[in-house]
Enzyme design. Sequence first.
Site, mmCIF file in Angstrom:
data_model
loop_
_atom_site.group_PDB
_atom_site.id
_atom_site.type_symbol
_atom_site.label_atom_id
_atom_site.label_comp_id
_atom_site.label_asym_id
_atom_site.label_seq_id
_atom_site.Cartn_x
_atom_site.Cartn_y
_atom_site.Cartn_z
ATOM 1 N N ASP A 84 -2.098 17.688 -4.234
ATOM 2 C CA ASP A 84 -3.476 17.224 -4.085
ATOM 3 C C ASP A 84 -3.845 16.295 -5.241
ATOM 4 O O ASP A 84 -3.794 16.705 -6.398
ATOM 5 C CB ASP A 84 -4.432 18.426 -4.090
ATOM 6 C CG ASP A 84 -5.874 18.004 -3.894
ATOM 7 O OD1 ASP A 84 -6.292 17.876 -2.725
ATOM 8 O OD2 ASP A 84 -6.591 17.775 -4.897
ATOM 9 N N TYR A 144 -9.007 10.795 -10.013
ATOM 10 C CA TYR A 144 -8.271 11.501 -11.073
ATOM 11 C C TYR A 144 -7.479 10.526 -11.945
ATOM 12 O O TYR A 144 -7.035 10.890 -13.033
ATOM 13 C CB TYR A 144 -7.295 12.541 -10.496
ATOM 14 C CG TYR A 144 -7.932 13.620 -9.635
ATOM 15 C CD1 TYR A 144 -9.306 13.818 -9.626
ATOM 16 C CD2 TYR A 144 -7.157 14.438 -8.827
ATOM 17 C CE1 TYR A 144 -9.885 14.792 -8.825
ATOM 18 C CE2 TYR A 144 -7.732 15.422 -8.038
ATOM 19 C CZ TYR A 144 -9.099 15.587 -8.037
ATOM 20 O OH TYR A 144 -9.662 16.552 -7.249
ATOM 21 N N HIS A 150 -14.323 12.126 -0.823
ATOM 22 C CA HIS A 150 -14.341 13.087 -1.941
ATOM 23 C C HIS A 150 -15.659 13.864 -2.030
ATOM 24 O O HIS A 150 -15.655 15.079 -2.251
ATOM 25 C CB HIS A 150 -14.057 12.330 -3.243
ATOM 26 C CG HIS A 150 -13.482 13.174 -4.329
ATOM 27 N ND1 HIS A 150 -12.615 12.682 -5.260
ATOM 28 C CD2 HIS A 150 -13.650 14.481 -4.641
ATOM 29 C CE1 HIS A 150 -12.272 13.650 -6.101
ATOM 30 N NE2 HIS A 150 -12.892 14.750 -5.744
ATOM 31 N N LYS A 190 -7.997 11.360 -2.156
ATOM 32 C CA LYS A 190 -9.433 11.318 -1.812
ATOM 33 C C LYS A 190 -10.003 10.022 -2.347
ATOM 34 O O LYS A 190 -9.579 9.549 -3.410
ATOM 35 C CB LYS A 190 -10.182 12.487 -2.481
ATOM 36 C CG LYS A 190 -9.435 13.797 -2.482
ATOM 37 C CD LYS A 190 -10.218 14.912 -3.159
ATOM 38 C CE LYS A 190 -9.345 16.123 -3.393
ATOM 39 N NZ LYS A 190 -8.559 16.091 -4.631
#
Length: 278
Positions: A45, A50, A108, A75
């Site tokens: 994931d 990120y 997200h 996402k």
Amino acid sequence: MSIPAIPLNTGASIPQVGAGTWPLDDAEAADVVAAAIEVGYRHLDTATRYGNETGVGEGIRRSGIAREELFVTTKLDGEFQGSDRAIAGLHAALERLGTDYVDLLLIHWPLPQRDEYVSTWRTFEKLHADGLARAIGVSNFTPAHLDRLAAETSIVPAVNQIQISPAIVRLEQRAYDVAHGIVTQSWSPLGGRKGAGSLLAEPVLVDIASRLDRTPAQVVVRWHVQQGLVVIPKSSDRARLAQNLDVFSFELSDDDLASIATLSQGPDAGVDSDREGH
Ligand code: NDP
């Protein structure tokens, strides 16, 4: 170790335990992903937000495992909401990941004040039709957001990834997802980076773990699994990665589940869709 797979509404399936990657940077993500795959994970994931998709891709390549054996989720955050913005967003993410497709692409956060999640979803539908996102889903959506997608778009999200732990149980959202054939995925399943220490020290969990000769983290991952949730604990440590995956050879009893239920802070604690998080 064989990891059960949960069917998605696309006909594909998702390994029930995956590895989270927030807040790893590229270099850490490459090491953690390679280690995770080596100890048996097949589900990873990440998210554009990120900033570690390049590292996740590097870890995948380093593992030597064929792409089709892996389930990769990314996402797209608020920057990519609005008509067609997700197209460039996904292409850039695929380039960073070094792959032609993701198994699951998520919105997200709904960010309802911006009111762009419906047009974003229509773009996701195109990306799905083009085969770039084998499944499309959402994250941090409530029943109201999902009702609106159902009324105004054609594809039911395959997944809703939301915050769930023994402290934050989200019963209403989970019941909605089940009723609509949406798989619920638990983020911060161990209580999160700041919360895992205190959750995993709860005497209820420590007692069950010591009776079963397991760790409190294994008890918590098992708690998610036993309720049919897909769960993505993050660990930077190889032994803890392995431990979090090793939850398929023991069971929690009804009494154990009732004890763990006492940790709930309320059925819907923990929701805030108007801000962006991780
Ligand atoms: P988790 O609940 O997975 O907790 C992670 C923390 O638990 C880390 O500090 C980790 O430390 C520790 N930990 C992991 N395994 C063990 C163990 N066996 N024993 C003791 N401590 C342990 O929190 P996250 O917030 O990371 O959530 C998981 C994933 O969900 C994220 O990585 C991300 O991929 C996703 N996510 C998605 C969000 C969304 O909005 N869709 C929001 C937040 C997260 P250590 O690394 O040192 O082991």
